[in-house]
Design an enzyme around this catalytic site. Structure first.
Site, short mmCIF file in Angstrom:
data_model
loop_
_atom_site.label_atom_id
_atom_site.label_comp_id
_atom_site.label_asym_id
_atom_site.label_seq_id
_atom_site.Cartn_x
_atom_site.Cartn_y
_atom_site.Cartn_z
N ASP A 211 3.70 14.77 -30.12
CA ASP A 211 2.96 14.89 -28.94
C ASP A 211 2.34 13.73 -28.72
O ASP A 211 2.85 12.59 -28.60
CB ASP A 211 2.04 16.14 -29.17
CG ASP A 211 1.37 16.62 -27.85
OD1 ASP A 211 2.10 17.31 -27.19
OD2 ASP A 211 0.19 16.34 -27.60
N TYR A 347 -4.43 12.45 -20.86
CA TYR A 347 -3.49 12.64 -19.90
C TYR A 347 -3.67 11.75 -18.76
O TYR A 347 -2.49 11.34 -18.17
CB TYR A 347 -3.39 14.51 -19.51
CG TYR A 347 -2.54 15.14 -20.50
CD1 TYR A 347 -1.40 15.78 -20.25
CD2 TYR A 347 -2.97 15.36 -21.86
CE1 TYR A 347 -0.69 16.41 -21.14
CE2 TYR A 347 -2.34 16.16 -22.58
CZ TYR A 347 -1.02 16.77 -22.26
OH TYR A 347 -0.62 17.62 -22.96
N HIS A 400 7.12 22.33 -31.99
CA HIS A 400 6.16 21.13 -31.53
C HIS A 400 5.08 20.85 -32.62
O HIS A 400 4.87 19.45 -32.79
CB HIS A 400 5.77 21.45 -30.21
CG HIS A 400 4.86 20.28 -29.56
ND1 HIS A 400 5.68 19.37 -28.92
CD2 HIS A 400 3.61 20.29 -29.19
CE1 HIS A 400 4.77 18.74 -28.37
NE2 HIS A 400 3.39 19.15 -28.64
#
Length: 422
Positions: A211, A347, A400
């Site tokens: 990630d 982000y 993940h």
């Protein structure tokens, strides 16, 4: 279709001093200029825990969804029992004690205090490794792999596979300070990680991440930061530019794709179509969504639980691979540190697709593809991005959050991956 990823109250004890209040904390930490490494302990006031549970219990619930599946999001009948447990029997002090049993520290880098776990192996040949979490994860993702990686002989491994571990909280996450100015994207964090490792005396080390941690590790390799000799990724950013543009335009897959490439294309297409709205929001409006993430524990939990349920290798039921307490430990860490907004800002800082190739890396790279990953990266795409792809493996289990879900498999993969670099 449009691709949203293409460019376009914490309290703790730091060095024995109680520091109160998230708002007051950031300015205090920003003044630090010393390269000193100070001891760190978590000490959340009981009043904060009581207030968290009171807010959960006082939730004004949305109506139950008028559908019989999760096509509108996390179902109320799924979330409500978990929240009832969080407001009731859940005990934050257990994970706090587990953290405080580990050697934890804080050090200032570029004006921010970075909190980290640092566990040295007793084995002489141990190689230093920095492990980086992602969103909506935290340093808690790695707690179950610390002993298998630092003490492999107690877990079916060999002494030659030992690591010294450094596990930092990304700035804006957990117990690290929150940036008060722009510029703390993955490039900056990668350079900060190099400073951290060198400050600890590690002049030769490796980096591992999934990630956000995968992006940071790749940026470290692209920048060729001092001391880094190789990276291991469990979510490699390898989507070729021409494939990224096709996905962004909503065009059909090229007929020339291999079976594995077509499988990855289909996974990404479905992700962008059905499950990427959260990232579009955090890419473009982290402050707007951040108010909800910091104000409502149940709203924050729903925002994060959806991704945990989708991204674990669990068929949509994360309780098959994680316990209730493990999930709520993570939620509580975000809530008690008031980092819902500051974590989302990474982000905005990167404002790019975490899957797309960002350049050719000639540093040694190892990749493990887990079956429950958001997309299963094909080796052919990885070979285009990494000129020294010395290890590529497809694991039998895990998703993940590989270290969190399947610590044994993760530890075995990391040991095997870095063996050639010792």
């Amino acid at each position: 279709m449009n691709n949203p990823f293409l460019p376009a109250t914490r309290r703790a004890v730091v060095g024995g001093l109680a520091v109160a209040g998230a708002a007051a904390l950031a300015p205090a930490l920003a003044k630090a200029t010393s390269p000193a490494i100070r001891p760190f302990k978590v000490a959340i006031p009981q009043a904060d825990i009581v207030a968290m549970k009171r807010r959960i219990a006082a939730t004004r619930w949305a109506d139950a969804e008028p559908v019989s599946d999760d096509t509108q999001g996390v179902r109320r009948r799924t979330l409500e029992p978990l929240m009832a447990y969080w407001a009731g029997a859940y005990d934050w002090r257990k994970v706090e004690a587990r953290l405080n049993a580990l050697p934890m520290f804080v050090t200032e880098i570029d004006g921010l205090d970075i909190q980290f776990i640092h566990v040295r192996s007793r084995h002489d040949n141990a190689i230093p490794m920095i492990l980086t979490h992602g969103w909506p994860g935290s340093i808690l993702e790695f707690l179950k792999v610390i002993d298998p990686l630092t003490n492999p002989t107690a877990h079916g491994g060999e002494a030659k596979d030992a690591f010294h571990l450094v596990i930092p909280s990304i700035p804006g996450f957990g117990f690290s300070a929150k940036p008060t100015v722009p510029g703390w994207g993955s490039d900056h964090i990668g350079r900060a990680w190099s400073q951290l490792m060198l400050r600890l005396g590690y002049e030769r080390y490796v980096s591992q991440g999934g990630d956000c941690g995968s992006v940071i590790s790749q940026r470290m390799a692209l920048q060729k930061v001092r001391g880094l000799i190789g990276i291991h990724l469990n979510m490699p950013a390898v989507v070729p530019a021409e494939i990224a543009h096709i996905l962004a335009a909503g065009d059909p897959a090229p007929a020339t794709l291999s079976a594995k490439e077509r499988g990855a294309f289909d996974q990404l297409e479905a992700f962008y179509r059905d499950n990427s709205a959260y990232a579009a929001m955090m890419n473009t409006r982290p402050q707007t969504i951040g108010y909800s993430l910091v104000d409502s524990p149940v709203g924050m939990a729903a925002w994060m639980y959806e991704k945990i349920s989708q991204w674990t290798y669990s068929g949509g039921d994360p309780l098959k691979v994680l316990t209730r307490d493990e999930i709520l430990d993570d939620f509580s860490l975000y809530w008690l540190t008031a980092t819902g907004a500051s974590a989302a800002r990474i982000y905005w800082e990167d404002h790019s697709n975490n899957f797309n190739a960002r350049g050719v890396i000639d540093l040694p790279v190892a990749v493990t593809v887990f079956p429950g990953e958001i997309f299963r990266a094909p080796k052919t795409w990885a070979q285009r991005c990494y000129t020294d792809l010395f290890y590529f493996s497809e694991a039998s289990n895990g998703g993940h959050f590989a270290a969190w879900e399947q610590p044994r498999v993760f530890a075995e993969e990391v040991r095997a991956a870095f063996r050639p670099l010792r």
